[in-house]
Design a protein around this motif. Structure first.
Motif, PDB file in Angstrom:
ATOM      1  N   GLY A 192       0.799  -1.211   0.000  1.00  0.00           N
ATOM      2  CA  GLY A 192       0.000   0.000   0.000  1.00  0.00           C
ATOM      3  C   GLY A 192       0.834   1.264   0.000  1.00  0.00           C
ATOM      4  N   ARG A 193       2.137   1.111   0.177  1.00  0.00           N
ATOM      5  CA  ARG A 193       2.983   2.320   0.182  1.00  0.00           C
ATOM      6  C   ARG A 193       3.239   2.801  -1.237  1.00  0.00           C
ATOM      7  NH1 ARG A 193       5.564   3.753   5.122  1.00  0.00           N
ATOM      8  NH2 ARG A 193       4.847   2.230   6.644  1.00  0.00           N
ATOM      9  N   GLU A 194       3.358   4.087  -1.343  1.00  0.00           N
ATOM     10  CA  GLU A 194       3.677   4.676  -2.632  1.00  0.00           C
ATOM     11  C   GLU A 194       5.042   4.167  -3.101  1.00  0.00           C
ATOM     12  OE1 GLU A 194       3.983   9.121  -4.486  1.00  0.00           O
ATOM     13  OE2 GLU A 194       3.121   8.917  -2.473  1.00  0.00           O
ATOM     14  N   GLY A 195       5.139   3.881  -4.395  1.00  0.00           N
ATOM     15  CA  GLY A 195       6.411   3.454  -4.962  1.00  0.00           C
ATOM     16  C   GLY A 195       6.718   1.985  -4.764  1.00  0.00           C
ATOM     17  N   ARG A 196       5.821   1.250  -4.091  1.00  0.00           N
ATOM     18  CA  ARG A 196       6.103  -0.163  -3.806  1.00  0.00           C
ATOM     19  C   ARG A 196       5.942  -1.016  -5.071  1.00  0.00           C
ATOM     20  NH1 ARG A 196       2.687  -5.083  -3.828  1.00  0.00           N
ATOM     21  NH2 ARG A 196       3.915  -6.616  -2.683  1.00  0.00           N
ATOM     22  N   ARG A 197       6.896  -1.922  -5.257  1.00  0.00           N
ATOM     23  CA  ARG A 197       6.835  -2.886  -6.351  1.00  0.00           C
ATOM     24  C   ARG A 197       6.784  -4.289  -5.770  1.00  0.00           C
ATOM     25  NH1 ARG A 197       6.011   1.226  -8.530  1.00  0.00           N
ATOM     26  NH2 ARG A 197       6.879   2.052 -10.470  1.00  0.00           N
ATOM     27  N   PRO A 198       6.143  -5.237  -6.470  1.00  0.00           N
ATOM     28  CA  PRO A 198       6.013  -6.607  -5.939  1.00  0.00           C
ATOM     29  C   PRO A 198       7.252  -7.453  -6.230  1.00  0.00           C
ATOM     30  CG  PRO A 198       4.823  -6.458  -7.997  1.00  0.00           C
ATOM     31  CD  PRO A 198       5.399  -5.083  -7.745  1.00  0.00           C
ATOM     32  N   TRP A 199       8.395  -6.998  -5.791  1.00  0.00           N
ATOM     33  CA  TRP A 199       9.659  -7.694  -6.037  1.00  0.00           C
ATOM     34  C   TRP A 199      10.266  -8.089  -4.692  1.00  0.00           C
ATOM     35  CZ3 TRP A 199      11.581  -2.758  -8.936  1.00  0.00           C
ATOM     36  CH2 TRP A 199      10.866  -2.602 -10.133  1.00  0.00           C
ATOM     37  N   PHE A 200      10.882  -9.274  -4.686  1.00  0.00           N
ATOM     38  CA  PHE A 200      11.583  -9.728  -3.486  1.00  0.00           C
ATOM     39  C   PHE A 200      13.026 -10.057  -3.830  1.00  0.00           C
ATOM     40  CE2 PHE A 200      13.191 -13.230  -0.821  1.00  0.00           C
ATOM     41  CZ  PHE A 200      13.193 -12.579   0.398  1.00  0.00           C
ATOM     42  N   ARG A 201      13.940  -9.425  -3.127  1.00  0.00           N
ATOM     43  CA  ARG A 201      15.358  -9.772  -3.311  1.00  0.00           C
ATOM     44  C   ARG A 201      15.825 -10.615  -2.141  1.00  0.00           C
ATOM     45  NH1 ARG A 201      19.448  -5.694  -5.562  1.00  0.00           N
ATOM     46  NH2 ARG A 201      18.498  -6.563  -7.445  1.00  0.00           N
ATOM     47  N   TYR A 202      16.360 -11.799  -2.468  1.00  0.00           N
ATOM     48  CA  TYR A 202      16.888 -12.700  -1.447  1.00  0.00           C
ATOM     49  C   TYR A 202      18.091 -12.062  -0.741  1.00  0.00           C
ATOM     50  CZ  TYR A 202      14.296 -16.607  -3.625  1.00  0.00           C
ATOM     51  OH  TYR A 202      13.323 -17.432  -4.111  1.00  0.00           O
ATOM     52  N   PRO A 203      18.048 -11.949   0.596  1.00  0.00           N
ATOM     53  CA  PRO A 203      19.249 -11.491   1.302  1.00  0.00           C
ATOM     54  C   PRO A 203      20.441 -12.401   0.984  1.00  0.00           C
ATOM     55  CG  PRO A 203      17.367 -11.425   2.768  1.00  0.00           C
ATOM     56  CD  PRO A 203      16.901 -12.091   1.496  1.00  0.00           C
ATOM     57  N   PHE A 204      21.575 -11.807   0.781  1.00  0.00           N
ATOM     58  CA  PHE A 204      22.812 -12.516   0.414  1.00  0.00           C
ATOM     59  C   PHE A 204      22.667 -13.250  -0.927  1.00  0.00           C
ATOM     60  CE2 PHE A 204      22.193 -12.678   5.064  1.00  0.00           C
ATOM     61  CZ  PHE A 204      23.234 -11.857   5.484  1.00  0.00           C
ATOM     62  N   ALA A 244       7.755 -21.121  -4.720  1.00  0.00           N
ATOM     63  CA  ALA A 244       6.291 -21.266  -4.823  1.00  0.00           C
ATOM     64  C   ALA A 244       5.587 -20.299  -3.871  1.00  0.00           C
ATOM     65  CB  ALA A 244       5.896 -22.704  -4.522  1.00  0.00           C
ATOM     66  N   GLY A 245       6.153 -20.142  -2.677  1.00  0.00           N
ATOM     67  CA  GLY A 245       5.558 -19.244  -1.686  1.00  0.00           C
ATOM     68  C   GLY A 245       5.563 -17.797  -2.149  1.00  0.00           C
ATOM     69  N   LEU A 246       6.653 -17.391  -2.785  1.00  0.00           N
ATOM     70  CA  LEU A 246       6.730 -16.020  -3.301  1.00  0.00           C
ATOM     71  C   LEU A 246       5.703 -15.829  -4.412  1.00  0.00           C
ATOM     72  CD1 LEU A 246      10.623 -15.496  -3.454  1.00  0.00           C
ATOM     73  CD2 LEU A 246       9.047 -14.633  -1.716  1.00  0.00           C
ATOM     74  N   GLN A 247       5.610 -16.840  -5.280  1.00  0.00           N
ATOM     75  CA  GLN A 247       4.651 -16.763  -6.392  1.00  0.00           C
ATOM     76  C   GLN A 247       3.218 -16.659  -5.858  1.00  0.00           C
ATOM     77  OE1 GLN A 247       4.908 -20.083  -9.105  1.00  0.00           O
ATOM     78  NE2 GLN A 247       4.350 -18.793 -10.850  1.00  0.00           N
ATOM     79  N   ALA A 248       2.918 -17.454  -4.839  1.00  0.00           N
ATOM     80  CA  ALA A 248       1.569 -17.433  -4.256  1.00  0.00           C
ATOM     81  C   ALA A 248       1.247 -16.058  -3.672  1.00  0.00           C
ATOM     82  CB  ALA A 248       1.466 -18.507  -3.178  1.00  0.00           C
ATOM     83  N   ARG A 249       2.271 -15.345  -3.268  1.00  0.00           N
ATOM     84  CA  ARG A 249       2.086 -13.999  -2.705  1.00  0.00           C
ATOM     85  C   ARG A 249       2.121 -12.908  -3.768  1.00  0.00           C
ATOM     86  NH1 ARG A 249       3.908 -17.398   0.847  1.00  0.00           N
ATOM     87  NH2 ARG A 249       3.701 -17.055   3.100  1.00  0.00           N
ATOM     88  N   GLY A 250       2.264 -13.319  -5.031  1.00  0.00           N
ATOM     89  CA  GLY A 250       2.327 -12.322  -6.108  1.00  0.00           C
ATOM     90  C   GLY A 250       3.654 -11.589  -6.165  1.00  0.00           C
ATOM     91  N   LEU A 251       4.686 -12.191  -5.556  1.00  0.00           N
ATOM     92  CA  LEU A 251       6.000 -11.545  -5.551  1.00  0.00           C
ATOM     93  C   LEU A 251       6.890 -12.137  -6.640  1.00  0.00           C
ATOM     94  CD1 LEU A 251       6.617 -11.389  -1.698  1.00  0.00           C
ATOM     95  CD2 LEU A 251       6.251  -9.435  -3.231  1.00  0.00           C
ATOM     96  N   HIS A 252       7.596 -11.275  -7.336  1.00  0.00           N
ATOM     97  CA  HIS A 252       8.542 -11.698  -8.365  1.00  0.00           C
ATOM     98  C   HIS A 252       9.955 -11.627  -7.801  1.00  0.00           C
ATOM     99  CE1 HIS A 252       5.309 -11.369 -11.304  1.00  0.00           C
ATOM    100  NE2 HIS A 252       4.986 -10.238 -10.707  1.00  0.00           N
ATOM    101  N   ASN A 253      10.818 -12.457  -8.369  1.00  0.00           N
ATOM    102  CA  ASN A 253      12.214 -12.449  -7.932  1.00  0.00           C
ATOM    103  C   ASN A 253      12.870 -11.114  -8.310  1.00  0.00           C
ATOM    104  OD1 ASN A 253      14.849 -13.008  -7.257  1.00  0.00           O
ATOM    105  ND2 ASN A 253      15.127 -14.662  -8.746  1.00  0.00           N
TER     106      ASN A 253
END
Ligand SMILES: [Zn+2]
Length: 312
Positions: free
Chosen positions: A120-132, A148-157
């Motif tokens: 809900g924050r402005e500028g937010r994108r549905p991307w997840f970067r793996y730490p390390f 699979a869990g990221l995909q189910a959450r609508g998050l892209h790598n």
């Protein structure tokens, strides 16, 4: 005349020649104080530098668990300032864990905690970067469960394809300043810039071998004082080397964003994993990510210390 037209048509029909495109991303936001600036000063400088360099949109990967710990408690305001300047924000987990050190369920719970802050924050994108850039290493079942869990959450790598271990140069600089050593600032600038541009050119070559084309590259940088000091120099050097700076949105629209390489150990840039999967011979990672080499270059070029004899 006819041959000239034929030659022109041939030229137009040829695939886009040398096309080097790269997006900038900054991890671990909000980071603690570095060697030179307060976190607020660093943000002001980084935003001004990106603007001066004509970078329309960089991505900032947020670790919400770090907010309030960033030496000044202004983390949330700093994040808002990046967005107000036209940049975008995405998920880098809540506590920055190693996937290889925990269960998939605990890991995804940590991702959810970060998403709760980001959504809900402005500028937010549905991307997840793996730490390390740790995607579970040898544990394929865990790797696949998280994918699979990221995909189910609508998050892209939120992958990177270019890595020059800028965090190590930052950390060596902070240590040197703390120890009262004299830091050659021009040497530091040149080492930082040449290492990041070298990492990008390495990725360009490896991409051609892996994919037979030049995809949009994504460089992983960190929210550091050296970025705040030298981002204008870095962008200038990229352009002088033939690179166009593109937005993170454009970079993640590249077809490589759909890839999920299946390799014996998932840890590193998307390009490294894809090159490994395709059997492209080593080296598949940029040599200055080797800490022995990186640390020696820092000692020689920034501290002007004589090379150390190898340890036994
Ligand atoms: Zn990180």
């Amino acid at each position: 005349m006819r041959w000239l037209i034929a030659a022109l048509l041939l030229l137009l029909a040829a695939p886009a020649t040398a096309e080097k495109r790269i997006a900038l991303t900054f991890d671990d936001v909000p980071r603690d104080r570095g060697a030179f600036f307060t976190p607020d000063e660093r943000t002001i400088r980084l935003i001004a530098g990106l603007h001066e360099a004509g970078v329309r949109q960089a991505a900032f990967y947020i670790v919400p668990g770090q907010i309030g710990h960033d030496d000044g408690a202004g983390g949330e305001e700093r994040i808002k300032a990046y967005v107000a300047a036209g940049h975008v924000i995405a998920d880098h987990s809540f506590t920055h864990p190693h996937l290889s050190g925990m269960t998939a369920a605990d890991y995804l719970a940590d991702v959810d905690k970060a998403e709760a802050w980001l959504k809900g924050r402005e500028g937010r994108r549905p991307w997840f970067r793996y730490p390390f850039l740790d995607e579970g290493q040898e544990d394929k079942a865990k790797r696949d469960a998280v994918r699979a869990g990221l995909q189910a959450r609508g998050l892209h790598n939120g992958y990177a394809t270019v890595d020059g271990s800028d965090w190590n140069i930052e950390s060596l600089t902070a240590d040197a300043v703390k120890a009262g050593k004299k830091v050659d600032m021009a040497g530091l600038r040149d080492l930082y810039v040449s290492t990041m541009v070298g990492a990008a050119d390495f990725a360009d070559q490896l991409s051609r071998k892996t994919w037979g084309r030049q995809p949009a590259q994504v460089i992983v940088l960190h929210e550091t004082d050296i970025a705040a000091l030298f981002i204008v120099d870095l962008v200038r050097a990229f352009r002088a080397d033939g690179w166009a700076i593109i937005t993170a949105d454009e970079a993640y629209a590249d077809p490589i964003a759909k890839l999920a390489p299946d390799v014996p150990s998932a840890n590193g840039t998307l390009l490294e994993l894809a090159a490994w999967e395709k059997g492209v011979p080593k080296p598949r990672w940029y040599e200055r990510n080797d800490m022995t080499l990186a640390n020696r270059l820092f000692a020689e070029r920034v501290l002007h210390e004589a090379p150390q004899p190898p340890a036994h």
